[in-house]
Write an enzyme that holds these catalytic residues in place. Structure first.
Site, mmCIF file in Angstrom:
data_model
loop_
_atom_site.group_PDB
_atom_site.id
_atom_site.type_symbol
_atom_site.label_atom_id
_atom_site.label_comp_id
_atom_site.label_asym_id
_atom_site.label_seq_id
_atom_site.Cartn_x
_atom_site.Cartn_y
_atom_site.Cartn_z
ATOM 1 N N ASP A 207 0.830 -1.199 0.000
ATOM 2 C CA ASP A 207 0.000 0.000 0.000
ATOM 3 C C ASP A 207 0.875 1.264 0.000
ATOM 4 O OD1 ASP A 207 -2.827 1.000 0.384
ATOM 5 O OD2 ASP A 207 -1.918 1.922 2.151
ATOM 6 N N GLU A 283 1.955 -0.494 -4.993
ATOM 7 C CA GLU A 283 0.924 0.477 -5.329
ATOM 8 C C GLU A 283 1.618 1.836 -5.401
ATOM 9 O OE1 GLU A 283 -3.130 2.722 -4.040
ATOM 10 O OE2 GLU A 283 -1.503 2.399 -2.627
HETATM 11 O O1 TEU Z 1 -4.496 4.114 -1.569
HETATM 12 C C1 TEU Z 1 -3.653 5.170 -1.864
HETATM 13 C C2 TEU Z 1 -4.287 5.884 -3.001
HETATM 14 O O2 TEU Z 1 -3.747 5.905 -4.077
HETATM 15 C C3 TEU Z 1 -5.680 6.367 -2.811
HETATM 16 O O3 TEU Z 1 -5.824 6.895 -1.568
HETATM 17 C C4 TEU Z 1 -6.087 7.382 -3.816
HETATM 18 O O4 TEU Z 1 -5.334 8.524 -3.708
HETATM 19 C C5 TEU Z 1 -7.532 7.705 -3.566
HETATM 20 O O5 TEU Z 1 -8.234 6.511 -3.661
HETATM 21 C C6 TEU Z 1 -8.095 8.712 -4.531
HETATM 22 O O6 TEU Z 1 -8.114 8.172 -5.826
HETATM 23 C C7 TEU Z 1 -4.198 3.171 -0.612
HETATM 24 C C8 TEU Z 1 -5.380 2.241 -0.464
HETATM 25 O O7 TEU Z 1 -5.603 1.562 -1.657
HETATM 26 C C9 TEU Z 1 -6.575 3.040 -0.034
HETATM 27 O O8 TEU Z 1 -7.726 2.256 0.039
HETATM 28 C C10 TEU Z 1 -6.265 3.632 1.321
HETATM 29 O O9 TEU Z 1 -7.320 4.460 1.724
HETATM 30 C C11 TEU Z 1 -4.971 4.435 1.299
HETATM 31 O O10 TEU Z 1 -3.914 3.742 0.645
HETATM 32 C C12 TEU Z 1 -4.497 4.676 2.715
HETATM 33 O O11 TEU Z 1 -4.049 3.459 3.269
#
Ligand code: TEU
Length: 544
Positions: A207, A283
């Site tokens: 993440d 990610e």
């Molecule tokens: O996501 C990071 C991220 O890319 C998203 O927060 C994105 O910026 C947002 O959806 C707007 O498009 C990761 C996880 O996939 C997400 O579910 C979490 O909320 C976030 O990290 C925090 O852990």
């Protein structure tokens, strides 16, 4: 020696909260996943990625982790996790788990200890605690902002009741950023990897993989809003401005810093010490020229391809993204990845226009994603062609909704519990009618049972494509050539005998390809002599 499994895998993202509820509490759980492993196997995928199921106050649906080496009772127990890994393996499925290294929950014991310890203590050094600016420390230490809206610093009250230091959170205030310059944090991260690998996991989805390292001089940055909005897919319109904004991410104060790779080198040594093929996918939405760093031979294995996920319904743009992806990863010889959606994005039919037209495009777009070299990710419900659900505002739970005071609706619409069978909520999701997010009326034709009974359903199209990915040698190893014909017809050739052709225009098209249809997104696609006739927004895989 054959290539490791993840070089060419189809990976199904299970979002446990919304997959299947085995104990009638309205929230999905690990037992629910175990119960439906036959369904996952029958999709012909190779692996599942499990979104977080760790102990958590669920302020960000589990991406706020209070114990990285446990299971939240909401989802089950460690024994359930072990059983899930074992049973998945018996079904021929690998399992990768989500790790959330950038931050913890504010409920994690470490953070509670930090709150109760003095400025400068080792407890505070696991996070980013700083004195504020201004005469009385009343201003945040930097101008950094949260991805979820608002500032990235929150002030604490010290043990004596006085207003105190500030801590950093790139996400919700309940998600304090960990300090990866601290060896204790690094060691703890390695322990988490070993814990899940020892229990049977086959890898990790990392993440916010671009966010772990920070500029420890804590500088202000130019236009912090622009930096964060570079991470918002809905704002990426492919314009020059959007591209310039994306470039700000590269090696910036809080994102994509070069040092982050040092962390992954340590992770890679742990992963390589196991005698099975373990992988990690980053990610990280970084500018194209930075992607290879995350998938070098001594760092991680895959990086999500957000450019492809964000690309609009436009044959030329899709062609360009495919070419660029292949070129950028060829440098390090890493296999590319393709995904159309995940739990953070709108669902594909909604993103591509909504209603019946959005679904037609989504089904045609799936033909593109599934025939490319490398690995493909499928987010649960995508195989049913589900759209985003319209939710009443009072049902929303995403911190994005709260932190932007409703200016952004957030991601809940793509996270609604899956419909399995029946004519009304909860559509066989479980035995409670009170699901954690309400399911809409009108999904009875999109349940798993209804689509199984309909040979033209999106589910059957996905099963056919995923089966053919295993069967066709051209898809496994054939060369790739992408072209755009007549303005709107995307043609992807793999090897000698395979072509994917999609009409992205608004009028019927005819492609001069002679062959037999392997799978089509629509019954209107037909072979006419030595040509393929394609209604608008349809496509097919052709054996030529
Ligand atoms: O996501 C990071 C991220 O890319 C998203 O927060 C994105 O910026 C947002 O959806 C707007 O498009 C990761 C996880 O996939 C997400 O579910 C979490 O909320 C976030 O990290 C925090 O852990």
């Amino acid at each position: 020696m054959s290539a490791p499994w993840w070089h060419r895998a189809a990976i199904y993202q299970v979002y446990p909260r919304s997959f299947r509820d085995s104990n009638a509490d309205g929230t999905g759980d690990l037992r629910g996943v175990i119960d439906e492993l036959d369904y996952v196997r029958d999709l012909h995928v190779d692996a599942i990625w499990l979104s977080p199921f760790y102990p958590s106050p669920q302020r960000d649906s589990g991406y706020d982790v209070a114990d990285p080496r446990g299971v939240d009772p909401l989802y089950g127990s460690i024994d359930d996790a072990r059983e899930l890994f074992d049973r998945a393996h018996e079904h021929g499925l690998r399992v990768i788990v989500d790790v959330v290294p950038n931050h913890s929950s504010s409920d994690r014991e470490w953070f509670q200890q930090a709150l109760h310890s003095a400025p400068g203590s080792m407890e505070r050094a696991r996070y980013h605690f700083l004195d504020g600016r201004g005469a009385h420390g009343e201003l945040p230490p930097t101008n950094w902002v949260s991805w979820f809206g608002g500032g990235a610093w929150t002030r604490v009250t010290e043990a004596d009741g006085s207003p105190g230091q500030w801590y950093l959170h790139q996400f919700d205030a309940s998600q304090p950023d960990l300090n990866w310059a601290n060896p204790e944090v690094v060691a703890d991260g390695l322990e988490t990897l070993r814990f899940w690998l020892d229990l049977g996991a086959d890898g990790f989805r990392v993440d916010v993989a671009l966010g772990l390292a920070k500029d420890m001089t804590y500088p202000d940055i130019d236009d912090p809003e622009a930096l964060i909005s570079a991470m918002r897919m809905d704002l990426d319109d492919g314009s020059v401005e959007a591209m310039i904004r994306r470039r700000r991410v590269a090696n910036s104060a809080v994102l994509d810093r070069d040092e982050v790779q040092d962390i992954y080198r340590g992770w890679r040594r742990v992963m390589d010490s196991y005698d099975r093929d373990v992988m990690a996918v980053a990610e990280a939405w970084v500018p194209p020229e930075r992607a290879a760093r995350y998938v070098a031979p001594d760092t991680l294995h895959q990086i999500f391809n957000f450019d492809f996920m964000a690309v609009p319904w436009d044959a030329h743009r899709i062609h360009a993204v495919i070419e660029r992806t292949m070129a950028e990863l060829a440098v390090v010889n890493a296999p590319p990845t393709w995904a159309l959606s995940n739990h953070d994005t709108p669902r594909v039919p909604t993103r591509l226009g909504g209603e019946a037209e959005g679904l037609r495009r989504a089904r045609a777009m799936a033909l593109v994603a599934q025939c490319l070299p490398g690995s493909v990710y499928v987010y649960q419900g995508e195989e049913l062609g589900l759209p985003d659900a319209d939710l009443p505002d009072e049902a929303r739970q995403d911190p994005v909704w709260f932190r932007t005071a409703g200016a952004q609706k957030g991601r809940d619409g793509a996270r609604v519990p899956l419909p399995w069978r029946g004519d009304e909520p909860p559509y066989g999701f479980g035995d409670s009618s009170r699901t954690w997010l309400p399911q809409p009326l009108g999904w009875q034709s999109m349940t798993v049972a209804a689509e199984e009974a309909d040979p033209m359903s999106t589910l059957h199209q996905y099963r056919d494509m995923l089966r053919l990915r295993h069967e066709l040698t051209d898809l496994a190893s054939g060369s790739l050539m992408t072209t755009v014909r007549d303005g709107d017809v995307l043609v992807i050739q793999r090897g000698e005998h395979f072509a994917c052709v999609v009409n992205m225009g608004e009028v019927p098209a005819v492609a001069p390809i002679s062959g037999a249809i392997l799978v089509a997104s629509d019954a209107g696609v037909t072979v006419e002599g030595d040509r393929i006739a394609l209604p608008p927004s349809t496509g097919a895989w052709i054996r030529c």
